[in-house]
Design a protein around this motif. Structure first.
Motif, short mmCIF file in Angstrom:
data_model
loop_
_atom_site.label_atom_id
_atom_site.label_comp_id
_atom_site.label_asym_id
_atom_site.label_seq_id
_atom_site.Cartn_x
_atom_site.Cartn_y
_atom_site.Cartn_z
N MET A 63 75.03 27.96 20.54
CA MET A 63 76.44 28.04 20.88
C MET A 63 76.63 27.61 22.32
O MET A 63 75.92 28.06 23.21
N ALA A 64 77.57 26.73 22.58
CA ALA A 64 77.77 26.25 23.94
C ALA A 64 79.25 26.01 24.18
O ALA A 64 79.88 25.23 23.49
N GLY A 65 79.81 26.73 25.15
CA GLY A 65 81.11 26.37 25.68
C GLY A 65 82.32 26.89 24.96
O GLY A 65 82.65 26.45 23.87
N SER A 66 83.01 27.87 25.55
CA SER A 66 84.35 28.30 25.14
C SER A 66 84.44 28.69 23.67
O SER A 66 85.34 28.25 22.94
N VAL A 67 83.52 29.51 23.23
CA VAL A 67 83.52 30.04 21.87
C VAL A 67 83.69 31.55 21.95
O VAL A 67 83.12 32.20 22.83
N THR A 68 84.49 32.12 21.05
CA THR A 68 84.62 33.57 20.97
C THR A 68 83.91 34.06 19.72
O THR A 68 84.19 33.59 18.61
N VAL A 69 82.97 34.98 19.90
CA VAL A 69 82.25 35.59 18.79
C VAL A 69 82.77 37.02 18.64
O VAL A 69 82.61 37.84 19.54
N GLY A 70 83.41 37.31 17.52
CA GLY A 70 84.02 38.60 17.32
C GLY A 70 85.44 38.61 17.85
O GLY A 70 86.14 37.59 17.85
N GLY A 71 85.88 39.77 18.31
CA GLY A 71 87.24 39.90 18.83
C GLY A 71 87.62 41.36 18.91
O GLY A 71 86.82 42.25 18.60
N THR A 72 88.84 41.61 19.31
CA THR A 72 89.31 42.99 19.49
C THR A 72 90.25 43.45 18.38
O THR A 72 90.65 44.61 18.36
N GLU A 73 90.60 42.56 17.47
CA GLU A 73 91.48 42.92 16.37
C GLU A 73 90.68 43.51 15.20
O GLU A 73 89.51 43.16 15.01
N PRO A 74 91.29 44.40 14.41
CA PRO A 74 90.59 44.95 13.24
C PRO A 74 90.07 43.83 12.33
O PRO A 74 90.77 42.86 12.07
#
Length: 219
Positions: free
Chosen positions: A1-12
């Motif tokens: 993984m490289a550059g400006s990726v979101t893994v997961g999050g804060t929403e249900p």
């Protein structure tokens, strides 16, 4: 993984459970800067976020998942990558990084300005039960500079506990800083690790949990 990726999050429903990964080692050497079997590997680039995941545990965050192969996963590896955020200051952003071979690795001269904050590293989902990583909770090495573990804002501190093996040839710690400058360890709760809570450059200093402590101490 490289550059400006979101893994997961804060929403249900945005949580990933990333566990039980590893490798069967081939009969050839491997570059040490590329750890095999990482749950999440961020290599190069910048600006990625890892939020709200269970990395190394079961889906309830209460126990480790058995690793695969000869070498288990590092929970999160940041190799030569800058300005990534692992966790956050809210409970929803918190990662549980437990039950791995090691918790978080930040390595390489280009690994700068990364932030590891608000996570439970080595504990269960409640932050009190032991689900330790077998080696260091957090490791900074390979000339990584100006990274932050924890912080001064409310909720930025990590809980780093129950990590480390008991073999005399390993150097387990809550936070292990092998090299680099300008790295900050702030506002964390670090306790009940099998080595030192914070271990600063143990290979070049004499302290009791060095693998070479006995020989140096006898000179």
């Amino acid at each position: 993984m490289a550059g400006s990726v979101t893994v997961g999050g804060t929403e249900p429903g945005s949580r990933n459970v990333i566990s039980g990964n590893g490798v069967i080692l081939p009969d050839r050497p491997r570059p040490e800067q590329f750890p095999l079997g990482s749950g999440i590997l961020i290599s190069g680039g910048s600006g990625s976020q890892v939020l709200g995941n269970f990395i190394g545990t079961n889906a309830d965050g209460t126990a480790a998942v058995a690793i695969y192969g000869d070498e288990g996963q590092t929970g999160v590896s940041i190799i030569g990558s800058a300005s990534n955020i692992i966790g956050g200051t809210t409970a929803a952003a918190r990662n549980i990084i437990s039950g791995n071979d090691s918790g978080v690795l930040i390595s390489g001269a280009n690994a700068t300005n990364n932030v590891v904050q608000g996570n439970f590293i080595g504990t269960d989902v409640n932050g009190v039960g032991a689900v330790g990583n077998d080696s260091n909770g957090v490791e900074i090495s390979g000339g990584a500079n100006n990274n932050i573990v924890g912080g001064t804002l409310m909720g930025a501190g990590n809980t780093i506990a129950f990590n480390g093996c008991t073999d005399r040839y390993c150097t387990p710690a809550g936070v292990y800083v092998q090299s680099g400058t300008g790295n900050a360890i702030l506002g964390n709760s670090i306790f009940s690790n099998n080595g030192l809570g914070i271990d600063l450059d143990p290979l070049n200093a004499v302290n009791p949990n060095d693998y070479d402590y006995d020989s140096r101490n006898s000179q």
